[in-house]
Design a protein around this motif. Structure first.
Motif, PDB file in Angstrom:
ATOM      1  N   GLY A 204       0.794  -1.234   0.000  1.00 61.18           N
ATOM      2  CA  GLY A 204       0.000   0.000   0.000  1.00 61.18           C
ATOM      3  C   GLY A 204       0.819   1.273   0.000  1.00 61.18           C
TER       4      GLY A 204
ATOM      5  N   LYS B 217      -3.972  12.156  -2.317  1.00 60.94           N
ATOM      6  CA  LYS B 217      -4.132  11.082  -3.301  1.00 60.94           C
ATOM      7  C   LYS B 217      -4.459  11.638  -4.686  1.00 60.94           C
ATOM      8  CE  LYS B 217      -3.785   7.725  -0.289  1.00 60.94           C
ATOM      9  NZ  LYS B 217      -2.464   7.337   0.058  1.00 60.94           N
TER      10      LYS B 217
ATOM     11  N   ASP C  76       0.373   7.952   3.841  1.00 61.59           N
ATOM     12  CA  ASP C  76      -1.084   8.100   3.788  1.00 61.59           C
ATOM     13  C   ASP C  76      -1.520   9.532   4.058  1.00 61.59           C
ATOM     14  OD1 ASP C  76      -1.483   5.469   3.087  1.00 61.59           O
ATOM     15  OD2 ASP C  76      -2.080   4.813   5.106  1.00 61.59           O
TER      16      ASP C  76
ATOM     17  N   ARG D  21       4.127   3.747   5.700  1.00 65.96           N
ATOM     18  CA  ARG D  21       2.810   3.823   5.062  1.00 65.96           C
ATOM     19  C   ARG D  21       1.929   4.843   5.771  1.00 65.96           C
ATOM     20  NH1 ARG D  21       1.533  -1.223   4.854  1.00 65.96           N
ATOM     21  NH2 ARG D  21       0.636  -1.231   6.919  1.00 65.96           N
ATOM     22  N   ALA D  22       1.974   4.872   7.097  1.00 62.96           N
ATOM     23  CA  ALA D  22       1.160   5.831   7.848  1.00 62.96           C
ATOM     24  C   ALA D  22       1.520   7.264   7.464  1.00 62.96           C
ATOM     25  CB  ALA D  22       1.345   5.618   9.350  1.00 62.96           C
TER      26      ALA D  22
ATOM     27  N   ARG E 183       7.953   8.998  -3.791  1.00 66.40           N
ATOM     28  CA  ARG E 183       7.413   8.145  -2.723  1.00 66.40           C
ATOM     29  C   ARG E 183       8.345   6.963  -2.446  1.00 66.40           C
ATOM     30  NH1 ARG E 183       1.689   8.824  -1.605  1.00 66.40           N
ATOM     31  NH2 ARG E 183       0.871  10.446  -2.946  1.00 66.40           N
TER      32      ARG E 183
ATOM     33  N   ASP F  69       0.226   3.380  -5.437  1.00 70.11           N
ATOM     34  CA  ASP F  69      -1.070   2.949  -5.943  1.00 70.11           C
ATOM     35  C   ASP F  69      -1.142   3.205  -7.450  1.00 70.11           C
ATOM     36  OD1 ASP F  69      -3.672   1.989  -5.913  1.00 70.11           O
ATOM     37  OD2 ASP F  69      -4.521   3.959  -5.451  1.00 70.11           O
TER      38      ASP F  69
END
Length: 150
Positions: free
Chosen positions: A29, A76, A72, A68-69, A50, A32
């Motif tokens: 994740g 997006k 996030d 990932r946190a 990223r 994407d």
């Protein structure tokens, strides 16, 4: 290439990562991609940054869930800006500062008592008489931030 996105091979060439690693990071994740009409993965140019962030953060000892946190928190629907990256770096900066403090304490006390409770050094009678460090919990208490006088 930019309009249609980057192929996985292009992304691998730009980041230095193996294609299998990119697929793994996708499964975790961290990126994407989308699929083109032919069903091939396509990545945005922002995925270069990223994945570079992932590689650097791993070198500093951060776990993939921690990374990932933070990722996030990035938008997006658009390419992250310098301000977006500065925002997520704030949390990492605090964690790195804490690690630097721990490493500095380790460097400065490693040749003396570290409050581990072993009581095998002659200096333990001075630094940890009666194993007082044990009262603070398990592990190398003084390296973990406790002080003998606390």
């Amino acid at each position: 290439m930019a309009k249609d996105g980057l192929s996985i091979g292009d992304l691998a060439a730009r980041t230095g990562l193996a294609v299998s690693a990119i697929r793994y990071y996708e499964a975790q994740g961290l990126i994407d991609p989308w699929r083109n009409a032919g069903g091939q993965r396509r990545f945005s140019r922002a995925d270069i940054r990223r994945l570079s962030f992932v590689m650097i953060a791993q070198q500093f000892g951060f776990t993939l869930p921690q990374i990932r946190a933070e990722l996030d928190l990035l938008p997006k629907g658009r390419v992250p800006t310098k301000s977006d990256w500065a925002h997520i770096s704030t949390g990492f900066r605090a964690a790195l500062d804490a690690r630097i403090d721990t490493l500095t304490r380790m460097r400065d006390t490693l040749d003396s008592c570290i409050g581990c409770g072993c009581l095998s050094l002659d200096s333990c009678a001075l630094y940890n008489p009666g194993d007082r460090a044990r009262e603070k919990g398990t592990g190398p208490r003084y390296l973990m931030g406790d002080r003998p006088a606390d």
